[in-house]
Design a protein around this motif. Structure first.
Motif, PDB file in Angstrom:
ATOM      1  N   HIS A 127       4.619  12.869  -0.257  1.00 26.50           N
ATOM      2  CA  HIS A 127       4.857  14.240  -0.736  1.00 26.50           C
ATOM      3  C   HIS A 127       6.116  14.223  -1.593  1.00 26.50           C
ATOM      4  N   PHE A 128       5.963  14.592  -2.864  1.00 21.57           N
ATOM      5  CA  PHE A 128       7.104  14.687  -3.779  1.00 21.57           C
ATOM      6  C   PHE A 128       7.101  16.072  -4.409  1.00 21.57           C
ATOM      7  N   GLU A 129       8.271  16.725  -4.403  1.00 20.40           N
ATOM      8  CA  GLU A 129       8.350  18.115  -4.865  1.00 20.40           C
ATOM      9  C   GLU A 129       9.687  18.385  -5.545  1.00 20.40           C
ATOM     10  N   HIS A 130       9.610  19.070  -6.685  1.00 20.11           N
ATOM     11  CA  HIS A 130      10.788  19.620  -7.347  1.00 20.11           C
ATOM     12  C   HIS A 130      10.585  21.116  -7.563  1.00 20.11           C
ATOM     13  N   THR A 131      11.690  21.847  -7.635  1.00 16.49           N
ATOM     14  CA  THR A 131      11.693  23.213  -8.157  1.00 16.49           C
ATOM     15  C   THR A 131      12.069  23.140  -9.629  1.00 16.49           C
ATOM     16  N   GLU A 146       0.837  -1.218   0.000  1.00 13.80           N
ATOM     17  CA  GLU A 146       0.000   0.000   0.000  1.00 13.80           C
ATOM     18  C   GLU A 146       0.865   1.258   0.000  1.00 13.80           C
ATOM     19  N   ALA A 147       1.859   1.258   0.893  1.00 13.84           N
ATOM     20  CA  ALA A 147       2.743   2.417   1.005  1.00 13.84           C
ATOM     21  C   ALA A 147       3.553   2.598  -0.271  1.00 13.84           C
ATOM     22  N   LYS A 148       4.039   1.484  -0.845  1.00 11.66           N
ATOM     23  CA  LYS A 148       4.781   1.558  -2.114  1.00 11.66           C
ATOM     24  C   LYS A 148       3.927   2.173  -3.209  1.00 11.66           C
ATOM     25  N   ARG A 149       2.666   1.752  -3.256  1.00 12.34           N
ATOM     26  CA  ARG A 149       1.761   2.263  -4.301  1.00 12.34           C
ATOM     27  C   ARG A 149       1.504   3.753  -4.112  1.00 12.34           C
ATOM     28  N   LEU A 150       1.292   4.173  -2.865  1.00  6.61           N
ATOM     29  CA  LEU A 150       1.080   5.596  -2.575  1.00  6.61           C
ATOM     30  C   LEU A 150       2.274   6.423  -3.040  1.00  6.61           C
ATOM     31  N   MET A 151       3.468   5.969  -2.706  1.00  3.47           N
ATOM     32  CA  MET A 151       4.673   6.705  -3.094  1.00  3.47           C
ATOM     33  C   MET A 151       4.830   6.736  -4.611  1.00  3.47           C
ATOM     34  N   LYS A 152       4.574   5.618  -5.262  1.00  6.64           N
ATOM     35  CA  LYS A 152       4.729   5.543  -6.722  1.00  6.64           C
ATOM     36  C   LYS A 152       3.766   6.491  -7.424  1.00  6.64           C
ATOM     37  N   VAL A 153       2.503   6.473  -7.015  1.00  5.01           N
ATOM     38  CA  VAL A 153       1.489   7.318  -7.657  1.00  5.01           C
ATOM     39  C   VAL A 153       1.795   8.801  -7.431  1.00  5.01           C
ATOM     40  N   THR A 154       2.213   9.149  -6.216  1.00  2.00           N
ATOM     41  CA  THR A 154       2.492  10.557  -5.903  1.00  2.00           C
ATOM     42  C   THR A 154       3.703  11.053  -6.703  1.00  2.00           C
ATOM     43  N   THR A 173       7.798  31.697 -20.181  1.00  2.00           N
ATOM     44  CA  THR A 173       9.242  31.496 -20.061  1.00  2.00           C
ATOM     45  C   THR A 173       9.793  32.397 -18.955  1.00  2.00           C
ATOM     46  N   GLY A 174      10.633  31.818 -18.094  1.00  2.00           N
ATOM     47  CA  GLY A 174      11.213  32.571 -16.989  1.00  2.00           C
ATOM     48  C   GLY A 174      10.522  32.345 -15.658  1.00  2.00           C
ATOM     49  N   MET A 175       9.365  31.680 -15.676  1.00  2.25           N
ATOM     50  CA  MET A 175       8.732  31.329 -14.394  1.00  2.25           C
ATOM     51  C   MET A 175       9.564  30.250 -13.698  1.00  2.25           C
ATOM     52  N   VAL A 176       9.688  30.369 -12.380  1.00  2.00           N
ATOM     53  CA  VAL A 176      10.317  29.335 -11.555  1.00  2.00           C
ATOM     54  C   VAL A 176       9.349  29.034 -10.421  1.00  2.00           C
ATOM     55  N   PHE A 177       8.976  27.766 -10.298  1.00  2.00           N
ATOM     56  CA  PHE A 177       8.021  27.394  -9.245  1.00  2.00           C
ATOM     57  C   PHE A 177       8.197  25.934  -8.859  1.00  2.00           C
ATOM     58  N   THR A 178       7.528  25.565  -7.773  1.00  3.57           N
ATOM     59  CA  THR A 178       7.527  24.171  -7.334  1.00  3.57           C
ATOM     60  C   THR A 178       6.225  23.511  -7.755  1.00  3.57           C
ATOM     61  N   ILE A 179       6.326  22.234  -8.019  1.00  2.00           N
ATOM     62  CA  ILE A 179       5.145  21.371  -8.130  1.00  2.00           C
ATOM     63  C   ILE A 179       5.303  20.341  -7.036  1.00  2.00           C
ATOM     64  N   GLU A 180       4.248  20.136  -6.226  1.00  2.66           N
ATOM     65  CA  GLU A 180       4.427  19.269  -5.055  1.00  2.66           C
ATOM     66  C   GLU A 180       3.150  18.543  -4.657  1.00  2.66           C
ATOM     67  N   PRO A 181       2.806  17.481  -5.400  1.00  2.00           N
ATOM     68  CA  PRO A 181       1.648  16.693  -4.992  1.00  2.00           C
ATOM     69  C   PRO A 181       1.825  16.086  -3.609  1.00  2.00           C
ATOM     70  N   ILE A 182       0.769  16.167  -2.808  1.00  2.00           N
ATOM     71  CA  ILE A 182       0.706  15.493  -1.513  1.00  2.00           C
ATOM     72  C   ILE A 182      -0.583  14.681  -1.519  1.00  2.00           C
ATOM     73  N   PHE A 183      -0.440  13.356  -1.523  1.00  2.00           N
ATOM     74  CA  PHE A 183      -1.588  12.452  -1.602  1.00  2.00           C
ATOM     75  C   PHE A 183      -1.682  11.619  -0.322  1.00  2.00           C
ATOM     76  N   THR A 184      -2.906  11.178  -0.015  1.00  2.00           N
ATOM     77  CA  THR A 184      -3.137  10.268   1.112  1.00  2.00           C
ATOM     78  C   THR A 184      -3.781   8.981   0.598  1.00  2.00           C
ATOM     79  N   LEU A 185      -3.569   7.888   1.347  1.00  2.92           N
ATOM     80  CA  LEU A 185      -4.207   6.627   0.979  1.00  2.92           C
ATOM     81  C   LEU A 185      -5.726   6.727   1.109  1.00  2.92           C
ATOM     82  N   GLY A 186      -6.197   7.458   2.107  1.00  2.00           N
ATOM     83  CA  GLY A 186      -7.630   7.720   2.213  1.00  2.00           C
ATOM     84  C   GLY A 186      -8.053   8.665   1.104  1.00  2.00           C
ATOM     85  N   ASP A 187      -9.281   8.524   0.607  1.00  2.00           N
ATOM     86  CA  ASP A 187      -9.652   9.274  -0.595  1.00  2.00           C
ATOM     87  C   ASP A 187     -10.114  10.707  -0.333  1.00  2.00           C
TER      88      ASP A 187
END
Length: 249
Positions: A232-236, A119-127, A195-209
């Motif tokens: 929670h996975f995030e890049h700049t 379950e935890a592996k799947r949550l991490m993979k999807v996020t 062009t020139g925008m710098v931002f983060t994308i950072e999905p945070i998902f839970t196993l509960g819906d």
């Protein structure tokens, strides 16, 4: 709030902070195992950044007392490092903002502690997949809603919850700049990506819906309301003429 478009020279400075962050994240990952404490990881991060001529930007930010946010299991974000030993089967998110010569980069990553459940592996993979689905949409002429839609669709298809209270954000000289980058949205809606925008994308998902969250009394720690695991996975990233480039890879 007006979006600050960054020059190639400014993006290079953010990339320098991002490379230090990525190196630090990789080194910290080697420490994560049953028996270590998040306080020990926090101390390692602070020492490592000092050796690279950088500082942890969130330490002291609005009174936050640590170099990292360390969030375990149902804590989805902004957890305080502590002296509790991590145990087999936990999942741990380390969230870190690096300041190098006044320029900032931000990344969060969820790690397994030893062997974890399917379950935890799947949550991490999807996020993590959702993070990259969002990044693919960060091209000039698209809209912020295209990113949110791509991210949110990953959670919806997997039956996972989206923590809608927490979002990506612009970054540069300040930790939080325009634009806001939600993890849900409608295609072709919202601000045009330039062009020139710098931002983060950072999905945070839970196993509960539901994705609903609760704040602890410390004013920082955020937990899933239903007690299910969060990832929670995030890049700049920077938006260039030919598309996005990840600055924290």
């Amino acid at each position: 709030m007006k979006v600050s478009l960054k020059s190639k020279e400014e993006i290079a400075k953010i990339r320098e902070a991002g490379e230090i962050l990525a190196d630090c994240r990789a080194k910290a990952a080697e420490l994560i195992a049953p028996g270590i404490t998040t306080m020990e990881i926090d101390a390692f991060v602070e020492k490592y950044l000092a050796e690279r001529g950088a500082t942890p930007e969130q330490k002291g930010y609005r009174g936050f007392p640590f170099a990292t946010c360390a969030s375990v299991n149902e804590v989805v974000c902004h957890g305080f490092p502590n002296h509790t030993k991590l145990k087999e089967g936990d999942i741990l998110t380390i969230d870190l903002v690096v300041n190098k010569k006044g320029w900032l980069a931000d990344s969060a990553w969820t790690f397994p502690v030893g062997a974890i459940s399917e379950e935890a592996k799947r949550l991490m993979k999807v996020t993590e997949q959702a993070l990259y689905a969002g990044i693919e949409q960060a091209v000039p002429g698209n809209r912020i809603g295209d990113i949110g839609y791509a991210v949110g669709r990953c959670a919806d298809k997997a039956g996972m919850g989206i923590v809608k209270a927490l979002i990506g954000h612009g970054i540069g000289r300040k930790m939080h700049e325009a634009p806001d980058v939600p993890n849900f949205g409608r295609p072709h809606s919202g601000m045009i990506i330039k062009t020139g925008m710098v931002f983060t994308i950072e999905p945070i998902f839970t196993l509960g819906d539901s994705g609903a969250v609760l704040w602890d009394d410390d004013g920082w720690t955020i937990r899933s309301a239903d007690g299910t695991l969060g990832a929670h996975f995030e890049h700049t990233l920077a938006v260039l003429e030919d598309g996005p480039v990840i600055l924290t890879k």
